[in-house]
Enzyme design. Structure first.
Site, PDB file in Angstrom:
ATOM      1  CG  ASP A  50     -23.323   9.053  28.183  1.00  0.00           C
ATOM      2  OD1 ASP A  50     -23.600   8.726  27.023  1.00  0.00           O
ATOM      3  OD2 ASP A  50     -22.460   9.889  28.470  1.00  0.00           O
ATOM      4  CG  ASP A 152     -11.073  -1.067  46.176  1.00  0.00           C
ATOM      5  OD1 ASP A 152     -10.533  -1.594  47.155  1.00  0.00           O
ATOM      6  OD2 ASP A 152     -11.275   0.160  46.077  1.00  0.00           O
ATOM      7  CB  THR A 163     -15.574   6.172  26.674  1.00  0.00           C
ATOM      8  OG1 THR A 163     -16.885   5.652  26.397  1.00  0.00           O
ATOM      9  CG2 THR A 163     -14.747   6.147  25.403  1.00  0.00           C
ATOM     10  CE1 TYR A 165     -15.441   2.842  38.641  1.00  0.00           C
ATOM     11  CE2 TYR A 165     -17.222   1.245  38.679  1.00  0.00           C
ATOM     12  CZ  TYR A 165     -16.237   1.945  39.338  1.00  0.00           C
ATOM     13  OH  TYR A 165     -16.056   1.745  40.676  1.00  0.00           O
TER      14      TYR A 165
HETATM   15  P1  NAP Z   1     -24.184   8.109  35.878  1.00  0.00           P
HETATM   16  O1  NAP Z   1     -24.227   9.342  36.689  1.00  0.00           O
HETATM   17  O2  NAP Z   1     -25.366   7.736  35.048  1.00  0.00           O
HETATM   18  O3  NAP Z   1     -22.880   8.149  34.932  1.00  0.00           O
HETATM   19  C1  NAP Z   1     -21.621   8.563  35.432  1.00  0.00           C
HETATM   20  C2  NAP Z   1     -20.870   9.287  34.304  1.00  0.00           C
HETATM   21  O4  NAP Z   1     -20.472   8.335  33.301  1.00  0.00           O
HETATM   22  C3  NAP Z   1     -21.755  10.357  33.623  1.00  0.00           C
HETATM   23  O5  NAP Z   1     -20.992  11.507  33.359  1.00  0.00           O
HETATM   24  C4  NAP Z   1     -22.159   9.641  32.338  1.00  0.00           C
HETATM   25  O6  NAP Z   1     -22.494  10.566  31.298  1.00  0.00           O
HETATM   26  C5  NAP Z   1     -20.894   8.834  32.024  1.00  0.00           C
HETATM   27  N1  NAP Z   1     -21.033   7.673  31.101  1.00  0.00           N
HETATM   28  C6  NAP Z   1     -21.922   6.648  31.142  1.00  0.00           C
HETATM   29  N2  NAP Z   1     -21.714   5.793  30.124  1.00  0.00           N
HETATM   30  C7  NAP Z   1     -20.663   6.282  29.414  1.00  0.00           C
HETATM   31  C8  NAP Z   1     -19.966   5.836  28.248  1.00  0.00           C
HETATM   32  N3  NAP Z   1     -20.278   4.706  27.608  1.00  0.00           N
HETATM   33  N4  NAP Z   1     -18.911   6.583  27.814  1.00  0.00           N
HETATM   34  C9  NAP Z   1     -18.557   7.700  28.465  1.00  0.00           C
HETATM   35  N5  NAP Z   1     -19.165   8.159  29.565  1.00  0.00           N
HETATM   36  C10 NAP Z   1     -20.212   7.472  30.040  1.00  0.00           C
HETATM   37  O7  NAP Z   1     -23.751   6.897  36.841  1.00  0.00           O
HETATM   38  P2  NAP Z   1     -24.386   5.497  37.263  1.00  0.00           P
HETATM   39  O8  NAP Z   1     -25.888   5.538  37.164  1.00  0.00           O
HETATM   40  O9  NAP Z   1     -23.745   5.117  38.538  1.00  0.00           O
HETATM   41  O10 NAP Z   1     -23.869   4.407  36.181  1.00  0.00           O
HETATM   42  C11 NAP Z   1     -23.956   4.554  34.816  1.00  0.00           C
HETATM   43  C12 NAP Z   1     -22.563   4.432  34.245  1.00  0.00           C
HETATM   44  O11 NAP Z   1     -21.712   5.341  34.911  1.00  0.00           O
HETATM   45  C13 NAP Z   1     -21.929   3.053  34.481  1.00  0.00           C
HETATM   46  O12 NAP Z   1     -22.206   2.159  33.420  1.00  0.00           O
HETATM   47  C14 NAP Z   1     -20.457   3.367  34.610  1.00  0.00           C
HETATM   48  O13 NAP Z   1     -19.738   3.147  33.403  1.00  0.00           O
HETATM   49  C15 NAP Z   1     -20.382   4.852  34.901  1.00  0.00           C
HETATM   50  N6  NAP Z   1     -19.709   5.027  36.213  1.00  0.00           N
HETATM   51  C16 NAP Z   1     -18.513   5.665  36.205  1.00  0.00           C
HETATM   52  C17 NAP Z   1     -17.799   5.802  37.387  1.00  0.00           C
HETATM   53  C18 NAP Z   1     -16.474   6.499  37.337  1.00  0.00           C
HETATM   54  O14 NAP Z   1     -16.129   7.008  36.264  1.00  0.00           O
HETATM   55  N7  NAP Z   1     -15.713   6.530  38.424  1.00  0.00           N
HETATM   56  C19 NAP Z   1     -18.311   5.283  38.588  1.00  0.00           C
HETATM   57  C20 NAP Z   1     -19.545   4.628  38.555  1.00  0.00           C
HETATM   58  C21 NAP Z   1     -20.247   4.505  37.358  1.00  0.00           C
HETATM   59  P3  NAP Z   1     -23.794  11.573  31.408  1.00  0.00           P
HETATM   60  O15 NAP Z   1     -23.348  12.730  32.249  1.00  0.00           O
HETATM   61  O16 NAP Z   1     -24.092  11.999  29.987  1.00  0.00           O
HETATM   62  O17 NAP Z   1     -24.939  10.798  32.029  1.00  0.00           O
END
Ligand code: NAP
Length: 266
Positions: A50, A152, A163, A165
């Site tokens: 993703d 925060d 789905t 963050y």
């Molecule tokens: P990243 O490592 O690229 O992504 C973090 C996780 O979120 C990975 O497992 C990714 O899937 C998954 N993800 C991304 N978009 C998604 C979606 N629309 N639906 C379901 N899962 C999704 O992290 P990053 O580069 O910091 O940021 C990219 C995205 O990660 C952000 O847009 C944010 O939504 C998400 N994120 C999540 C958290 C959290 O859950 N606590 C914290 C920071 C960011 P893959 O393993 O397939 O790449």
């Protein structure tokens, strides 16, 4: 007429192997392949998870042509094609056996005392503290003050990003056919000292959300758009709305959102 497909891949070994195999199979099927964005391309294929999918769309500046993902990542919510199914994908693509899904974006205008910068988001815009301290944000909808948030920060997500963050922060999963924005607070403080809503708020697609930070220490606000950090000096306010700009995801014709949620999350 040349039919060009652009392939963008992350640097994992599995992705690079998949890119080589996919390129060969596309060339055998009569396509030209480019590895940089080509203005005449008819399709973008992102190889990775993703995160790579989001990066491809940002790097290619939200292309108007459809984009599809081959999943070599961990979760793979956007990229639905397995590297083992490349032949099935090419066959379906040639037969036009697929669906195109319009994905509305969020548009955020980040204004400092001097000027404003616009950014687009596929998943979400996060407004958070930069220095591990409590931040205080005034929240307005269509210029009407709703409440101050102390905690925060907050996430404003698209249905597509619901789905990601947003879900990890306790927000709801949203059917992507709905056109709305979801605002989810990050660790809100709700005490006698500070009052703050503790669950998500759903806004209609025509609402303009305004977030105006209250500064109690300098340059303490960080904006994160789809994982990309933006630092500005003295942000005055951030306005977020559903954009008229959309991207098109190519989905296999048997794609169904809730089956995918069940498969990936439950
Ligand atoms: P990243 O490592 O690229 O992504 C973090 C996780 O979120 C990975 O497992 C990714 O899937 C998954 N993800 C991304 N978009 C998604 C979606 N629309 N639906 C379901 N899962 C999704 O992290 P990053 O580069 O910091 O940021 C990219 C995205 O990660 C952000 O847009 C944010 O939504 C998400 N994120 C999540 C958290 C959290 O859950 N606590 C914290 C920071 C960011 P893959 O393993 O397939 O790449």
């Amino acid at each position: 007429m040349r039919r060009i497909i652009t392939i963008n891949s992350n640097q994992l070994d599995r992705s690079i192997e998949t890119k080589k195999l996919l390129s060969k199979k596309l060339i055998d099927a009569g396509f030209d392949v480019s590895y940089d964005f080509h203005p005449d391309a008819e399709l973008v294929i992102s190889i990775g998870g993703d995160g790579s999918f989001l990066k491809t769309i940002h790097d290619f500046d939200f292309p108007e042509i459809p984009i599809v993902g081959i999943n070599t990542g961990h979760l793979g919510f956007f990229p639905e094609i397995s590297p083992n199914d490349i032949d099935i994908f090419i066959d379906s693509y040639l037969k036009r056996d697929y669906i195109l899904q319009d994905i509305p974006l969020l548009e955020a205008s980040i204004c400092t005392k001097k000027n404003c910068s616009d950014v687009f988001a596929i998943n979400e815009v996060v407004v958070k503290g930069d220095k591990s301290r409590t931040i205080h944000l005034n929240l307005l909808a269509n210029d009407k003050h709703i409440q101050n948030l102390s905690g925060d920060g907050m996430i404003v997500s698209t249905p597509t990003g619901s789905t990601a963050y947003n879900y990890a922060a306790g927000g709801s999963i949203v059917d992507p056919s709905l056109n709305l924005m979801q605002l989810t607070p990050l660790y809100p403080i709700n005490t006698n000292a500070y009052r703050c809503f503790t669950s998500s708020i759903i806004f209609s697609h025509d609402t303009i959300i305004k977030i105006a930070p209250e500064y109690r220490f300098e340059n303490s606000i960080l904006i994160v758009v789809d994982g990309i950090e933006y630092r500005f000096s003295e942000i005055d306010n951030i306005q977020i709305k559903v954009s008229d700009v959309k991207i098109q995801l190519l989905r296999m014709s048997n794609y169904e959102f809730w089956s995918r949620v069940s498969e990936k999350f439950l």
